[in-house]
Enzyme design. Sequence first.
Site, PDB file in Angstrom:
ATOM      1  N   LYS A 234      -4.939   9.340   8.859  1.00 33.11           N
ATOM      2  CA  LYS A 234      -4.842   8.723   7.541  1.00 33.11           C
ATOM      3  C   LYS A 234      -3.704   9.371   6.757  1.00 33.11           C
ATOM      4  CE  LYS A 234      -7.700   6.185   5.982  1.00 33.11           C
ATOM      5  NZ  LYS A 234      -7.805   4.703   5.983  1.00 33.11           N
TER       6      LYS A 234
ATOM      7  N   CYS B  38     -14.032   3.514   1.648  1.00 34.70           N
ATOM      8  CA  CYS B  38     -13.178   3.522   0.459  1.00 34.70           C
ATOM      9  C   CYS B  38     -11.890   2.785   0.800  1.00 34.70           C
ATOM     10  CB  CYS B  38     -12.828   4.947   0.036  1.00 34.70           C
ATOM     11  SG  CYS B  38     -14.042   6.203   0.472  1.00 34.70           S
ATOM     12  N   SER B  39     -11.567   1.754   0.033  1.00 38.46           N
ATOM     13  CA  SER B  39     -10.348   1.008   0.353  1.00 38.46           C
ATOM     14  C   SER B  39      -9.942   0.164  -0.845  1.00 38.46           C
ATOM     15  CB  SER B  39     -10.563   0.147   1.607  1.00 38.46           C
ATOM     16  OG  SER B  39      -9.337  -0.383   2.062  1.00 38.46           O
TER      17      SER B  39
ATOM     18  N   LYS C 215       0.837  -1.199   0.000  1.00 34.04           N
ATOM     19  CA  LYS C 215       0.000   0.000   0.000  1.00 34.04           C
ATOM     20  C   LYS C 215       0.872   1.250   0.000  1.00 34.04           C
ATOM     21  CE  LYS C 215      -3.700   2.117   2.776  1.00 34.04           C
ATOM     22  NZ  LYS C 215      -4.516   1.964   4.010  1.00 34.04           N
TER      23      LYS C 215
ATOM     24  N   HIS D 161       0.931   4.282  -3.130  1.00 28.10           N
ATOM     25  CA  HIS D 161       0.422   5.626  -2.872  1.00 28.10           C
ATOM     26  C   HIS D 161       1.505   6.702  -2.909  1.00 28.10           C
ATOM     27  CE1 HIS D 161      -2.916   3.126  -1.528  1.00 28.10           C
ATOM     28  NE2 HIS D 161      -3.677   4.169  -1.792  1.00 28.10           N
TER      29      HIS D 161
ATOM     30  N   GLU E 289      -6.188   4.903  -9.019  1.00 30.23           N
ATOM     31  CA  GLU E 289      -7.027   3.745  -8.730  1.00 30.23           C
ATOM     32  C   GLU E 289      -7.976   3.416  -9.873  1.00 30.23           C
ATOM     33  OE1 GLU E 289      -7.427   3.886  -3.911  1.00 30.23           O
ATOM     34  OE2 GLU E 289      -9.031   4.864  -5.041  1.00 30.23           O
TER      35      GLU E 289
ATOM     36  N   HIS F  65      -3.662   0.673  -9.001  1.00 29.40           N
ATOM     37  CA  HIS F  65      -4.159  -0.430  -8.186  1.00 29.40           C
ATOM     38  C   HIS F  65      -5.680  -0.457  -8.154  1.00 29.40           C
ATOM     39  CE1 HIS F  65      -3.728   2.954  -5.317  1.00 29.40           C
ATOM     40  NE2 HIS F  65      -4.775   2.425  -4.699  1.00 29.40           N
TER      41      HIS F  65
ATOM     42  N   ARG G 110     -12.696  10.997   7.180  1.00 30.65           N
ATOM     43  CA  ARG G 110     -11.513  10.181   7.391  1.00 30.65           C
ATOM     44  C   ARG G 110     -10.719  10.684   8.600  1.00 30.65           C
ATOM     45  NH1 ARG G 110      -9.706   7.241   2.878  1.00 30.65           N
ATOM     46  NH2 ARG G 110      -7.536   7.926   3.060  1.00 30.65           N
TER      47      ARG G 110
ATOM     48  N   GLU H 219      -3.376   9.094  -5.057  1.00 38.15           N
ATOM     49  CA  GLU H 219      -4.151   7.925  -5.457  1.00 38.15           C
ATOM     50  C   GLU H 219      -4.081   7.769  -6.968  1.00 38.15           C
ATOM     51  OE1 GLU H 219      -5.426   5.765  -3.561  1.00 38.15           O
ATOM     52  OE2 GLU H 219      -6.043   6.683  -1.665  1.00 38.15           O
TER      53      GLU H 219
END
EC number: 5.3.3.2
Length: 287
Positions: free
Chosen positions: A130, A142-143, A91, A95, A204, A107, A126, A202
């Site tokens: 984070k 969101c993940s 992760k 990022h 994604e 990803h 959040r 991000e």
Amino acid sequence: MSASSLFNLPLIRLRSLTLSSSSSFRFAHRPLSSIGFVLSPRKLPSFRAFSGAAMTDTKDAGMDAVQRRLMFEDECILVDETDHVVGHDSKYNCHLMENIEAKNLLHRAFSVFLFNSKYELLLQQRSNTKVTFPLVWTNTCCSHPLYRESELIQENALGVRNAAQRKLLDELGIVAEDVPVDEFTALGRMLYKAPSDGKWGEHELDYLLFIVRDVKVQPNPDEVAEIKYVSREELKELVKKADAGEEGLKLSPWFRLVVDNFLMKWWDHVEKGTLDEAIDMKTIHKL
């Protein structure tokens, strides 16, 4: 212990063992060939070439312990722009904007939109710990699906739905029985890139999952600062405040993309009980 030996520890298997008590993770210990996979996860490349530098970066000294563990322990699924799996990486590496820009690391992710029986949408703010987009308001959860057998299942987006059920428990304390995997509707996919600050961001390919359920919520403070249910009109007011910069309110970039492009018309289908009519899993919207 070296960085390379750390990543060789069986962290993913240990995590899947702890989750295997849930019926939705019943594939965790079956061979991939028995559930329609052609390639084993071990045969796909890992992009850990960046990991040694990442782990020794002194700029990360202030990172929250929980977030640090997740950043190095969780293995995201790397995909190409057609959503085919091409490998996996931490992760952390996925990022880092330098990796996103230089290596075009992309990803797989998901965004859950959970509505109650009054058709109000559950939002979360959040946590301030984070790493990316702290304290922004966003959709319910969101993940990322992780690089494990139960979350790599592509048929009917089952792997992503399994991951969504897992993270709703992790972040919001919503038990699996309240959000059965079969109740999630995967409406579509979008591809986006968004920097968080100078270092993080991000990139994604995001599955958009809708579910209508009344649930008991117990937010995890390591993940979530605040929650609220909003009506359609209340969300519109929230967006206006964010646009005006009132109260320091910010929305996550992926949530804003969904709001601007899809959410209001999909909300109609939520209220009418016709979500199946809105499904388009063939298109990948590049936003």
